[in-house]
Design a protein around this motif. Structure first.
Motif, PDB file in Angstrom:
ATOM      1  N   ASN A 158      68.394 -36.634   7.640  1.00 19.93           N
ATOM      2  CA  ASN A 158      69.530 -36.466   8.560  1.00 19.93           C
ATOM      3  C   ASN A 158      70.110 -37.791   9.013  1.00 19.93           C
ATOM      4  O   ASN A 158      71.290 -37.884   9.339  1.00 19.93           O
ATOM      5  N   HIS A 159      69.261 -38.794   9.078  1.00 17.07           N
ATOM      6  CA  HIS A 159      69.734 -40.100   9.548  1.00 17.07           C
ATOM      7  C   HIS A 159      70.092 -41.041   8.408  1.00 17.07           C
ATOM      8  O   HIS A 159      70.434 -42.187   8.635  1.00 17.07           O
ATOM      9  N   GLY A 160      69.954 -40.536   7.181  1.00 15.24           N
ATOM     10  CA  GLY A 160      70.326 -41.358   6.034  1.00 15.24           C
ATOM     11  C   GLY A 160      69.174 -42.083   5.371  1.00 15.24           C
ATOM     12  O   GLY A 160      69.388 -42.986   4.565  1.00 15.24           O
ATOM     13  N   VAL A 161      67.937 -41.706   5.689  1.00 13.12           N
ATOM     14  CA  VAL A 161      66.790 -42.353   5.061  1.00 13.12           C
ATOM     15  C   VAL A 161      66.634 -41.844   3.635  1.00 13.12           C
ATOM     16  O   VAL A 161      66.778 -40.651   3.382  1.00 13.12           O
ATOM     17  N   LYS A 162      66.393 -42.755   2.697  1.00 12.29           N
ATOM     18  CA  LYS A 162      66.201 -42.354   1.300  1.00 12.29           C
ATOM     19  C   LYS A 162      64.815 -42.764   0.839  1.00 12.29           C
ATOM     20  O   LYS A 162      64.227 -43.723   1.372  1.00 12.29           O
ATOM     21  N   ILE A 163      64.326 -42.068  -0.149  1.00 11.29           N
ATOM     22  CA  ILE A 163      62.990 -42.379  -0.656  1.00 11.29           C
ATOM     23  C   ILE A 163      62.997 -43.747  -1.325  1.00 11.29           C
ATOM     24  O   ILE A 163      64.031 -44.212  -1.819  1.00 11.29           O
ATOM     25  N   ARG A 164      61.853 -44.421  -1.306  1.00  8.44           N
ATOM     26  CA  ARG A 164      61.668 -45.768  -1.851  1.00  8.44           C
ATOM     27  C   ARG A 164      62.551 -46.825  -1.157  1.00  8.44           C
ATOM     28  O   ARG A 164      62.956 -47.814  -1.769  1.00  8.44           O
ATOM     29  N   ALA A 165      62.812 -46.616   0.112  1.00 13.33           N
ATOM     30  CA  ALA A 165      63.513 -47.646   0.891  1.00 13.33           C
ATOM     31  C   ALA A 165      62.474 -48.490   1.619  1.00 13.33           C
ATOM     32  O   ALA A 165      61.416 -47.993   1.984  1.00 13.33           O
ATOM     33  N   ASN A 175      58.168 -40.456   1.382  1.00 10.21           N
ATOM     34  CA  ASN A 175      58.437 -39.039   1.528  1.00 10.21           C
ATOM     35  C   ASN A 175      59.421 -38.866   2.677  1.00 10.21           C
ATOM     36  O   ASN A 175      59.235 -39.440   3.740  1.00 10.21           O
ATOM     37  N   VAL A 176      60.499 -38.095   2.438  1.00 11.98           N
ATOM     38  CA  VAL A 176      61.528 -37.967   3.468  1.00 11.98           C
ATOM     39  C   VAL A 176      61.680 -36.513   3.871  1.00 11.98           C
ATOM     40  O   VAL A 176      61.903 -35.642   3.030  1.00 11.98           O
ATOM     41  N   GLY A 177      61.527 -36.253   5.145  1.00 10.81           N
ATOM     42  CA  GLY A 177      61.820 -34.924   5.668  1.00 10.81           C
ATOM     43  C   GLY A 177      63.193 -34.944   6.292  1.00 10.81           C
ATOM     44  O   GLY A 177      63.917 -35.938   6.190  1.00 10.81           O
TER      45      GLY A 177
END
Lengths: 276, 173
Positions: free
Chosen positions: A130-137, A151-153
């Motif tokens: 929801n806040h724009g977090v992406k995996i492997r950041a 892992n992004v929820g």
């Protein structure tokens, strides 16, 4: 009069001592810069202390909202830094007319769960898709790198800490740009291992290790730590380096998540090459 | 009488010159370890005759302290420590009085009371001096460890020169 003289004979030493010591202190305070500043400051301190205490009490109540807004502001300011931008100009006649566009933005987050004492440590943060977090950041804080999002929820994400036995992060020596990969051997939470630095590199204890920028995970130049010890394994052409982390992960609380806006483009290009 | 005053006056001038011309430059130290100052001029206070009135001892302490301060560029810092040391002198002497008492016309020097006595006496006085001096120099007890280190190292070094002074200029009988 006689009594006065008697008094002086009796206590002359003490009287002279007190008078001269006061004179000395007067001289010390008025004619010595350092002592003068300490004296002036500590006389302010006493009155200042009261105000400060009162202020601290008031500050305490709106602390959390202040720190949230500061963290957001920091994330925005970090996005303005040069290493967060992508240089568009090819010919650079002068530093002034180079054109840049935004490459990285940063999302501020709070650590809500953390561990440093296992072999595979994970961190949970209160930001998600929801806040724009992406995996492997990449994730870092003001003192150094923290880990990589695995892992992004929707509202929370899980971060693979640098203190994870599968963690691999590219890092470089600031002084000469030799780069290698960082791993953790699972024991000391302040110490990681940097390998793959070639034998001909000149190393000095205390050299700064920073992120290399050779991936879409971290921008270049984020502090990792300093060289503590290094040695060559027998027969090896590469150094093994113990790096003292600048960051104490057991104390990290507020972190930033890297958002690389050019990541798709870079990944597409790199995949095309590796397919060949 | 006049002879005593004169010799003490000469000693005052000599010790101030010795301190500022030689020992001021002789503050030992290397990187991160600038703890050793050699301070010898308090010998003047140590060696004043027993019969000197207390107020005069304190006043002379101020006089020699402020003279040294003029050269150290630290008005009042040496003076305050030397006034303090001069003030405790009668108490220290009182505590250390031998059974027979002092001969009021003499000075508390090695040649009258022996090296052991003089060593204890000067140690107490110099330690008091140095601790007071470094405290006033720091002017805060935040660096108390630093003050102690400076006191101890400077004490060891200064004592060597003070005893040497006693052997050189006030030889035994």
């Amino acid at each position: 009069m006689r009594n006065l003289i008697y008094l002086f004979v009796q206590f002359g030493g003490l009287i002279t001592f007190v008078v001269l010591e006061i004179l000395c202190m007067y001289l010390v305070i008025n004619f010595n810069k350092k002592q003068n500043s300490i004296f002036v400051n500590s006389s302010n301190t006493i009155s200042g202390l009261l105000y400060e205490r009162a202020d601290q009490l008031a500050e305490f109540w709106d602390m959390s909202s202040v720190s949230d807004s500061l963290a957001e502001e920091n994330a925005r300011l970090r996005a303005e830094l040069r290493n967060a931008r992508f240089v568009e100009t090819i010919l650079q006649d002068s530093a002034r007319n180079e054109k840049t566009s935004q490459r990285y933005t940063f999302i501020s987050a709070d650590i809500i769960n953390n561990s440093v004492n296992k072999h595979s440590n994970n961190i949970t943060i209160n930001r998600g898709a929801n806040h724009g977090v992406k995996i492997r950041a990449g994730v870092f804080d003001d003192r150094g790198i923290v880990g990589i999002i695995r892992n992004v929820g929707s509202r929370f994400s899980s971060v693979m800490s640098i203190l994870h036995k599968e963690s691999r992060i590219t890092a470089a020596i600031r002084r000469n740009n030799y780069f290698g990969s960082l791993t953790w051997n699972g024991s000391n939470p302040r110490m990681v291992t940097l390998s793959d630095i070639p034998k001909h590199a000149q190393l000095i204890k205390g050299d700064t290790i920073q992120t290399s920028g050779y991936s879409t995970i971290f921008p270049a130049g984020i502090m990792v730590g300093v060289i503590d010890t290094f040695w060559l394994e027998p027969g090896s052409n590469f150094y093994t380096i113990d790096v003292l982390l600048s960051n104490d992960l057991s104390k990290s609380k507020y972190v930033y998540i890297v958002n690389d806006l050019m990541r798709e483009e870079i990944n597409t290009i790199e995949e095309e090459v590796s397919d060949e | 009488m006049n002879n005593t005053i004169l010799s003490n006056a000469w000693r005052l001038i000599f010790l101030v010159l010795l301190q500022v011309l030689i020992f001021q430059r002789l503050s030992f130290g290397w990187e991160n370890f600038n703890y050793i100052n050699v301070i010898i001029f308090p010998i003047f206070i140590l060696l004043l005759p027993f019969r000197t009135p207390n107020f005069l001892v304190v006043f002379l302490g101020f006089l020699i302290g402020i003279s040294v301060d003029l050269f150290y560029d630290s008005p009042g810092v040496h003076a305050s420590a030397s006034v303090f040391m001069a003030w405790i002198r009668p108490a220290v002497l009182g505590l250390m009085e031998p059974r027979g008492g002092y001969d009021k016309n003499q000075s508390p020097a090695k040649k009258h009371l022996g090296i052991n006595w003089f060593f204890t006496y000067s140690s107490v006085m110099i330690l008091a001096y140095l601790f007071f001096y470094f405290s006033v120099q720091a002017f805060t007890f935040v660096y108390i460890v630093d003050i102690f280190l400076r006191t101890v190292f400077s004490f060891l070094m200064s004592m060597i020169f003070i005893l040497a002074y006693q052997y050189l200029f006030d030889p035994g009988e």
